[in-house]
Design an enzyme around this catalytic site. Sequence first.
Site, PDB file in Angstrom:
ATOM      1  N   LYS A  44      32.059  23.538  30.121  1.00 55.36           N
ATOM      2  CA  LYS A  44      32.232  23.946  31.520  1.00 55.36           C
ATOM      3  C   LYS A  44      31.856  25.424  31.690  1.00 55.36           C
ATOM      4  O   LYS A  44      31.763  26.170  30.714  1.00 55.36           O
ATOM      5  CB  LYS A  44      33.685  23.708  31.942  1.00 55.36           C
ATOM      6  CG  LYS A  44      34.724  24.493  31.139  1.00 55.36           C
ATOM      7  CD  LYS A  44      36.146  23.999  31.431  1.00 55.36           C
ATOM      8  CE  LYS A  44      37.175  24.790  30.626  1.00 55.36           C
ATOM      9  NZ  LYS A  44      38.521  24.202  30.731  1.00 55.36           N
TER      10      LYS A  44
ATOM     11  N   CYS B 271      28.768  51.549  37.124  1.00 54.33           N
ATOM     12  CA  CYS B 271      28.242  51.252  38.467  1.00 54.33           C
ATOM     13  C   CYS B 271      27.887  49.760  38.568  1.00 54.33           C
ATOM     14  O   CYS B 271      28.073  49.004  37.622  1.00 54.33           O
ATOM     15  CB  CYS B 271      27.007  52.084  38.757  1.00 54.33           C
ATOM     16  SG  CYS B 271      27.179  53.835  38.394  1.00 54.33           S
ATOM     17  N   MET B 272      27.352  49.350  39.696  1.00 50.99           N
ATOM     18  CA  MET B 272      27.021  47.938  39.877  1.00 50.99           C
ATOM     19  C   MET B 272      25.929  47.486  38.905  1.00 50.99           C
ATOM     20  O   MET B 272      25.991  46.381  38.356  1.00 50.99           O
ATOM     21  CB  MET B 272      26.554  47.681  41.318  1.00 50.99           C
ATOM     22  CG  MET B 272      26.402  46.205  41.627  1.00 50.99           C
ATOM     23  SD  MET B 272      25.713  45.874  43.255  1.00 50.99           S
ATOM     24  CE  MET B 272      27.011  46.401  44.332  1.00 50.99           C
ATOM     25  N   ASP B 273      24.941  48.358  38.655  1.00 50.08           N
ATOM     26  CA  ASP B 273      23.776  47.950  37.860  1.00 50.08           C
ATOM     27  C   ASP B 273      23.484  48.865  36.683  1.00 50.08           C
ATOM     28  O   ASP B 273      22.531  48.618  35.947  1.00 50.08           O
ATOM     29  CB  ASP B 273      22.526  47.941  38.752  1.00 50.08           C
ATOM     30  CG  ASP B 273      22.837  47.454  40.145  1.00 50.08           C
ATOM     31  OD1 ASP B 273      23.203  46.285  40.270  1.00 50.08           O
ATOM     32  OD2 ASP B 273      22.771  48.265  41.093  1.00 50.08           O
TER      33      ASP B 273
ATOM     34  N   ARG C  46      49.703  21.533  36.619  1.00 47.27           N
ATOM     35  CA  ARG C  46      48.394  21.717  37.261  1.00 47.27           C
ATOM     36  C   ARG C  46      47.941  20.409  37.897  1.00 47.27           C
ATOM     37  O   ARG C  46      48.028  20.234  39.092  1.00 47.27           O
ATOM     38  CB  ARG C  46      47.405  22.225  36.208  1.00 47.27           C
ATOM     39  CG  ARG C  46      46.143  22.772  36.765  1.00 47.27           C
ATOM     40  CD  ARG C  46      45.375  23.606  35.744  1.00 47.27           C
ATOM     41  NE  ARG C  46      44.834  22.844  34.629  1.00 47.27           N
ATOM     42  CZ  ARG C  46      44.082  23.379  33.659  1.00 47.27           C
ATOM     43  NH1 ARG C  46      43.807  24.669  33.678  1.00 47.27           N
ATOM     44  NH2 ARG C  46      43.618  22.642  32.667  1.00 47.27           N
TER      45      ARG C  46
ATOM     46  N   TYR D  16      29.843  57.899  39.949  1.00 49.26           N
ATOM     47  CA  TYR D  16      30.619  57.947  41.189  1.00 49.26           C
ATOM     48  C   TYR D  16      31.941  58.687  40.985  1.00 49.26           C
ATOM     49  O   TYR D  16      32.600  58.513  39.973  1.00 49.26           O
ATOM     50  CB  TYR D  16      30.926  56.528  41.677  1.00 49.26           C
ATOM     51  CG  TYR D  16      29.701  55.834  42.232  1.00 49.26           C
ATOM     52  CD1 TYR D  16      29.094  56.283  43.396  1.00 49.26           C
ATOM     53  CD2 TYR D  16      29.154  54.731  41.578  1.00 49.26           C
ATOM     54  CE1 TYR D  16      27.977  55.646  43.913  1.00 49.26           C
ATOM     55  CE2 TYR D  16      28.045  54.089  42.081  1.00 49.26           C
ATOM     56  CZ  TYR D  16      27.452  54.551  43.243  1.00 49.26           C
ATOM     57  OH  TYR D  16      26.349  53.930  43.751  1.00 49.26           O
TER      58      TYR D  16
ATOM     59  N   HIS E 146      47.439  18.323  28.916  1.00 51.64           N
ATOM     60  CA  HIS E 146      46.978  19.666  28.529  1.00 51.64           C
ATOM     61  C   HIS E 146      48.205  20.532  28.292  1.00 51.64           C
ATOM     62  O   HIS E 146      49.155  20.507  29.074  1.00 51.64           O
ATOM     63  CB  HIS E 146      46.121  20.237  29.669  1.00 51.64           C
ATOM     64  CG  HIS E 146      45.344  21.462  29.289  1.00 51.64           C
ATOM     65  ND1 HIS E 146      44.549  21.535  28.177  1.00 51.64           N
ATOM     66  CD2 HIS E 146      45.229  22.678  29.892  1.00 51.64           C
ATOM     67  CE1 HIS E 146      43.975  22.738  28.111  1.00 51.64           C
ATOM     68  NE2 HIS E 146      44.376  23.438  29.140  1.00 51.64           N
TER      69      HIS E 146
ATOM     70  N   ARG F 143      39.298  18.281  22.547  1.00 50.93           N
ATOM     71  CA  ARG F 143      38.516  18.953  23.595  1.00 50.93           C
ATOM     72  C   ARG F 143      38.328  20.396  23.140  1.00 50.93           C
ATOM     73  O   ARG F 143      39.179  21.253  23.359  1.00 50.93           O
ATOM     74  CB  ARG F 143      39.267  18.886  24.936  1.00 50.93           C
ATOM     75  CG  ARG F 143      39.683  17.446  25.321  1.00 50.93           C
ATOM     76  CD  ARG F 143      40.300  17.397  26.720  1.00 50.93           C
ATOM     77  NE  ARG F 143      41.434  18.266  26.901  1.00 50.93           N
ATOM     78  CZ  ARG F 143      42.714  17.898  26.846  1.00 50.93           C
ATOM     79  NH1 ARG F 143      43.044  16.631  26.599  1.00 50.93           N
ATOM     80  NH2 ARG F 143      43.678  18.776  27.045  1.00 50.93           N
TER      81      ARG F 143
END
Length: 371
Positions: A40, A311-313, A136, A265, A165, A218
Amino acid sequence: MLEAIHRNTRVVVDLSIIKQNISKLKSKLNPSKQVYAVVKANAYGHGMIPVAKAALEAGVQGFCVANVDEALALREAGIMEPVLILGLSRVEDAPLLASNHITAAVDSVEWLLQAAPLLKEIPLKVHVAVDSGMGRIGVVNEKELTEVEAVLRNGPFEFEAMFTHFATADEEDTAHLTKQEEKFNGMIGELEERPPHIHCSNSAYAIWHSAGDSDIIRYGIGLYGINPSNGDLCVEDEELLTPALQWETEMVKVKKLEIGDTVSYGATYKAKEPQWVATLPIGYADGYIRAYNKGEVIVDGVRCPIIGRVCMDQCMVRLPHEYPVGTKVTLLGKNKEEEITAIELAKRADTIAYEVICMISDRVKREYING
Ligand SMILES: *Cc1c(COP(=O)(O)O)cnc(C)c1O
């Protein structure tokens, strides 16, 4: 997000390690047990299809995913083995699941009664979820279970398994786990007839509890070579878990700061002495989150601190001396004698290794070796 292919930031997954992790687990298990690879969430960030194919070569009998689309993606890739959706699916998708031979987790009689008239020639394979204390999904008591079983046995369904689970299989204290085991065993005893499979084991249970009565394991986090307890419990056989993922980038700029120069920043980092720094093309939009700036990256076997805010990038690191642009930088994984583990990154951000690897965004290119 678009995958950035013209940038030297990448995740490298060694598929031979995935296979080795599966083989090591299998050698520990009674050969009658089946292993389902949990792929998953894009195989916990590693890439679902390449991981699934490697897992098949290592002899897993099936797969677990979280939702219908992940299951369909496996089928579209030509994988014909059993695929179990661990979460609950929409009732209107029951025919889609049946026609693709995908197995649904089911926990209510209403769901089955609504699905039954939608199903035509092909019966739907069902694993009944039991809530033994995870809180759950799952039937919660014997009455619900008995009702579900009756509808299952008399409708267009194949009652293939019952499962649960565990909430604390990765913890030292086994009190809650024992309660869950008792409740689950009690529920098994209530069945009119035992289905072909009973399963309850995730990685932690398989590693620390000998997989008990679970006849399907699993196997998720262990497949990727990561300790399920975030390092709290140790794993006796050190070879059982080898991390398969490396996350690396390259310096795109190297420069010298003078006293008083600031970085990133908020200008929170101020050079107290002249120093070399590198800018890296990686940031929180890649899943390299701001909380990681409490730590380091590895350059040429040496740990280098992240300076200023991520930073973001992009982000910046302090270097011991000048390096050429293009020098490799390891964010996660081994670089010479040094290693940064997913657990180390997790601890910087006060989270678990699962979240660290799932957060690596699809902007980061995945590469595969030893496939
Ligand atoms: C995700 C999941 C697993 C796999 O857990 P790991 O700890 O990664 O082995 C197993 N079972 C269920 C129901 C899950 O949701």
